[in-house]
Design a protein around this motif. Structure first.
Motif, short mmCIF file in Angstrom:
data_model
loop_
_atom_site.label_atom_id
_atom_site.label_comp_id
_atom_site.label_asym_id
_atom_site.label_seq_id
_atom_site.Cartn_x
_atom_site.Cartn_y
_atom_site.Cartn_z
N TYR A 185 0.75 -1.32 -0.09
CA TYR A 185 0.09 -0.01 0.00
C TYR A 185 0.88 1.40 0.00
CZ TYR A 185 -3.63 -3.10 1.58
OH TYR A 185 -4.53 -4.33 1.63
N ARG A 186 0.39 2.42 -0.83
CA ARG A 186 0.98 3.50 -0.49
C ARG A 186 -0.24 4.67 -0.57
NH1 ARG A 186 1.96 5.66 -5.77
NH2 ARG A 186 1.61 4.13 -7.31
N TRP A 187 0.07 5.78 -0.34
CA TRP A 187 -1.24 6.92 -0.27
C TRP A 187 -0.43 8.24 -0.86
CZ3 TRP A 187 -5.82 6.65 2.64
CH2 TRP A 187 -5.83 5.48 3.10
N LEU A 188 -1.60 8.93 -1.65
CA LEU A 188 -1.42 10.15 -2.18
C LEU A 188 -2.11 11.13 -1.66
CD1 LEU A 188 -1.44 8.65 -5.91
CD2 LEU A 188 0.42 8.98 -4.45
N LYS A 189 -1.80 12.24 -1.74
CA LYS A 189 -2.86 13.46 -1.53
C LYS A 189 -2.64 14.48 -2.80
CE LYS A 189 -3.61 17.41 1.53
NZ LYS A 189 -3.15 18.46 2.38
N ASN A 190 -3.69 14.68 -3.19
CA ASN A 190 -3.90 15.52 -4.49
C ASN A 190 -2.82 14.81 -5.53
OD1 ASN A 190 -5.81 17.11 -3.24
ND2 ASN A 190 -4.31 18.24 -2.26
N GLY A 191 -2.63 13.62 -5.77
CA GLY A 191 -1.91 12.92 -6.65
C GLY A 191 -0.57 12.92 -6.42
N GLN A 192 0.10 13.71 -5.28
CA GLN A 192 1.56 13.49 -4.84
C GLN A 192 1.73 12.51 -3.70
OE1 GLN A 192 3.79 15.44 -6.44
NE2 GLN A 192 2.29 16.32 -7.56
N PRO A 193 2.78 11.81 -3.50
CA PRO A 193 3.00 10.70 -2.35
C PRO A 193 3.07 11.47 -1.12
CG PRO A 193 4.79 10.61 -4.31
CD PRO A 193 3.86 11.97 -4.62
N LEU A 194 2.37 10.70 -0.38
CA LEU A 194 1.96 11.47 1.16
C LEU A 194 3.09 10.58 2.01
CD1 LEU A 194 -0.03 12.92 2.91
CD2 LEU A 194 -1.10 10.95 3.33
N THR A 195 4.00 11.68 2.44
CA THR A 195 4.84 10.89 3.58
C THR A 195 4.61 11.23 4.91
OG1 THR A 195 6.06 13.03 3.15
CG2 THR A 195 6.66 11.33 1.82
N ALA A 196 4.82 10.23 5.80
CA ALA A 196 4.62 10.30 7.13
C ALA A 196 5.44 11.50 7.66
CB ALA A 196 5.09 8.91 7.81
N LYS A 197 4.65 12.17 8.48
CA LYS A 197 5.66 13.35 9.51
C LYS A 197 4.79 13.26 10.88
CE LYS A 197 2.63 16.40 6.54
NZ LYS A 197 2.91 17.60 5.43
N GLU A 198 4.97 14.61 11.40
CA GLU A 198 4.70 14.82 13.09
C GLU A 198 3.07 14.06 13.33
OE1 GLU A 198 3.65 19.47 13.09
OE2 GLU A 198 5.62 18.41 13.60
N ARG A 199 2.25 14.65 12.36
CA ARG A 199 0.76 14.28 12.64
C ARG A 199 0.25 13.36 11.71
NH1 ARG A 199 -2.41 17.72 11.18
NH2 ARG A 199 -1.10 18.65 9.70
N VAL A 200 0.98 12.84 10.88
CA VAL A 200 0.46 12.06 9.82
C VAL A 200 1.09 10.67 9.83
CG1 VAL A 200 0.37 11.40 7.27
CG2 VAL A 200 0.11 13.69 7.89
N HIS A 201 0.47 9.48 10.08
CA HIS A 201 1.12 8.23 10.33
C HIS A 201 0.49 7.29 9.45
CE1 HIS A 201 3.09 4.94 12.22
NE2 HIS A 201 1.99 4.22 12.36
N VAL A 202 1.30 6.47 8.41
CA VAL A 202 0.79 5.63 7.67
C VAL A 202 1.36 4.01 7.99
CG1 VAL A 202 1.02 4.60 5.24
CG2 VAL A 202 1.07 7.09 5.70
N ASP A 203 0.41 3.39 8.27
CA ASP A 203 0.80 1.93 8.35
C ASP A 203 0.16 0.94 7.35
OD1 ASP A 203 1.32 -0.48 9.54
OD2 ASP A 203 0.10 -0.48 11.31
N ALA A 204 0.66 0.69 6.29
CA ALA A 204 0.25 -0.05 5.25
C ALA A 204 -1.30 0.56 4.58
CB ALA A 204 -0.06 -1.73 5.92
N GLY A 205 -2.33 -0.21 5.01
CA GLY A 205 -3.27 0.41 4.45
C GLY A 205 -4.07 1.54 5.32
N ARG A 206 -3.82 1.69 6.62
CA ARG A 206 -4.17 2.60 7.46
C ARG A 206 -3.54 4.06 7.52
NH1 ARG A 206 -3.68 -0.39 11.54
NH2 ARG A 206 -5.81 -1.32 11.40
N LEU A 207 -4.33 4.98 7.53
CA LEU A 207 -3.95 6.32 7.40
C LEU A 207 -4.47 7.11 8.67
CD1 LEU A 207 -2.38 9.03 6.22
CD2 LEU A 207 -4.43 9.19 5.01
N THR A 208 -3.33 7.63 9.35
CA THR A 208 -4.04 8.39 10.76
C THR A 208 -3.56 9.74 10.69
OG1 THR A 208 -4.03 6.26 11.94
CG2 THR A 208 -4.10 8.48 13.27
N ILE A 209 -4.33 10.53 10.77
CA ILE A 209 -3.76 12.10 10.88
C ILE A 209 -4.47 12.71 12.12
CG2 ILE A 209 -3.73 14.37 9.84
CD1 ILE A 209 -4.38 13.22 7.09
N SER A 210 -3.43 12.94 13.16
CA SER A 210 -3.80 13.83 14.37
C SER A 210 -4.29 15.19 14.24
CB SER A 210 -2.71 13.45 15.44
OG SER A 210 -2.51 11.98 15.32
#
Length: 347
Positions: free
Chosen positions: A242-267
């Motif tokens: 799995y990978r995630w895109l936002k507005n067509g661009q790759p979404l990278t994990a950062k302080e509030r954004v966590h990606v775990d396979a098919g699960r996306l969490t934004i705090s």
């Protein structure tokens, strides 16, 4: 907006405007002009423009454009090749085209390149896994003087399937609707009067379980400062990544954004988190795209739709309930006043 399943968001940025260096080549020599496409995503078509002509450069036995890299290959340079070359990249989904800076080509005529045997410059992989029913295109092109001819054969001596399409001007071979009997070792042969060379690769039939979604995304309209959790799940063989895109661009994990396979969490989501998100499930043989929109709402308390009653008639000794339910994002803190007195909980 509704859910969007299927095709990905396609991206095609502009080329750098930096001037390109002049390429100097001897007459009779070969030359490779690099396209160097800008960042892109989705299906692209590569072409070249010669000296600003409105029509694209035509491929033939002498000139080849790779649809893998966009590079232009000239097997044997002639005096007429002098000029400016521009790479054009077209996004097949949006039909938009971007153009590179021009590459000037200068041909030296004081020294003429002698004849030499073919050198295969573009070839397909040594091993290629192909799934049932898909179409596979094999590229093969050789540099040489005289201009080499390209032919195809199967290394086991069996004839090429009748459905195979060979573009004799460019040397491409295409096998549509791949079946188990199409598997085997394919060989591209480049030949001229000075010699011959061959490149071969094995096509392996891959019986796979096609990817399919078991859980997709739903659009989310959420208040600022809450937490978002999205999850997508797909099954297939081999097991998808799995990978995630936002507005067509790759979404990278950062302080509030966590990606775990098919699960996306934004705090504690912010207004800047609004946008179109895509979960991509993929393996070596395909990919699926699930899309959804995140709308982050931030607004001060508003009593327009749920006003507090201006007056309420009750019997003496009875009970009364006064409702205070404003629309607010994030959730409003409620306090009650009686005149100038702040009311607190009591018996």
């Amino acid at each position: 907006m509704g859910k969007r399943q299927g095709a990905p968001w396609t991206v095609l940025q502009n080329f750098s405007k930096k001037p390109r260096n002049t390429v100097t080549v001897r007459e009779g020599q070969a030359v490779v002009l690099l396209c160097g496409p800008p960042p892109h995503y989705g299906e692209m078509k590569y072409s070249w423009v010669f000296n600003g002509h409105r029509s694209f450069l035509q491929q033939d036995a002498r000139r080849f454009i790779s649809q893998k890299t966009g590079n232009l290959y000239v097997a044997k340079v002639e005096a007429s090749d002098v000029g400016n070359y521009t790479c054009a990249v077209r996004n097949m989904m949006t039909n938009t085209t971007v153009f590179s800076s021009s590459t000037p080509v200068v041909v030296r005529r004081d020294v003429v390149m002698g004849e030499y045997e073919p050198k295969i410059e573009v070839q397909f992989p040594d091993t290629l896994y192909v799934s049932k029913g898909s179409s596979v295109k094999l590229e093969c092109f050789a540099l040489g003087n005289p201009v080499p001819s390209i032919s195809w054969r199967r290394a086991d001596g069996n004839p090429l399937p009748g459905k195979i399409k060979i573009n004799h001007s460019t040397g491409d071979l295409e096998i549509p609707y791949f079946r188990p009997e199409d598997a085997g070792v394919y060989e591209c042969v480049a030949e001229n009067s000075r010699g011959r060379n061959a490149a071969r690769g094995q096509l392996i039939f891959q019986n796979i379980e096609h990817l399919q979604w078991t859980q997709i995304l739903k659009d989310a309209h959420m208040a600022i400062d809450v937490n978002l959790q999205w999850e997508c799940k797909a099954i297939g063989k081999p097991k998808p990544r799995y990978r995630w895109l936002k507005n067509g661009q790759p979404l990278t994990a950062k302080e509030r954004v966590h990606v775990d396979a098919g699960r996306l969490t934004i705090s504690t989501i912010r207004l800047s988190d609004s946008g179109m998100y895509q979960c991509v499930a993929e393996n070596e043989y395909g990919s699926l795209y699930a899309s959804a929109e995140l709308k982050v709402v931030a607004s001060p308390p508003d009593f327009t739709h749920r006003p507090v009653k201006k007056s309420t008639v009750i019997q003496r000794g009875g009970e009364v309930v006064l409702e205070c339910r404003p629309n607010a994002s994030p959730r409003a803190m409620i306090s009650w006043w009686r005149g100038s007195e702040l009311l607190r909980n009591s018996k």
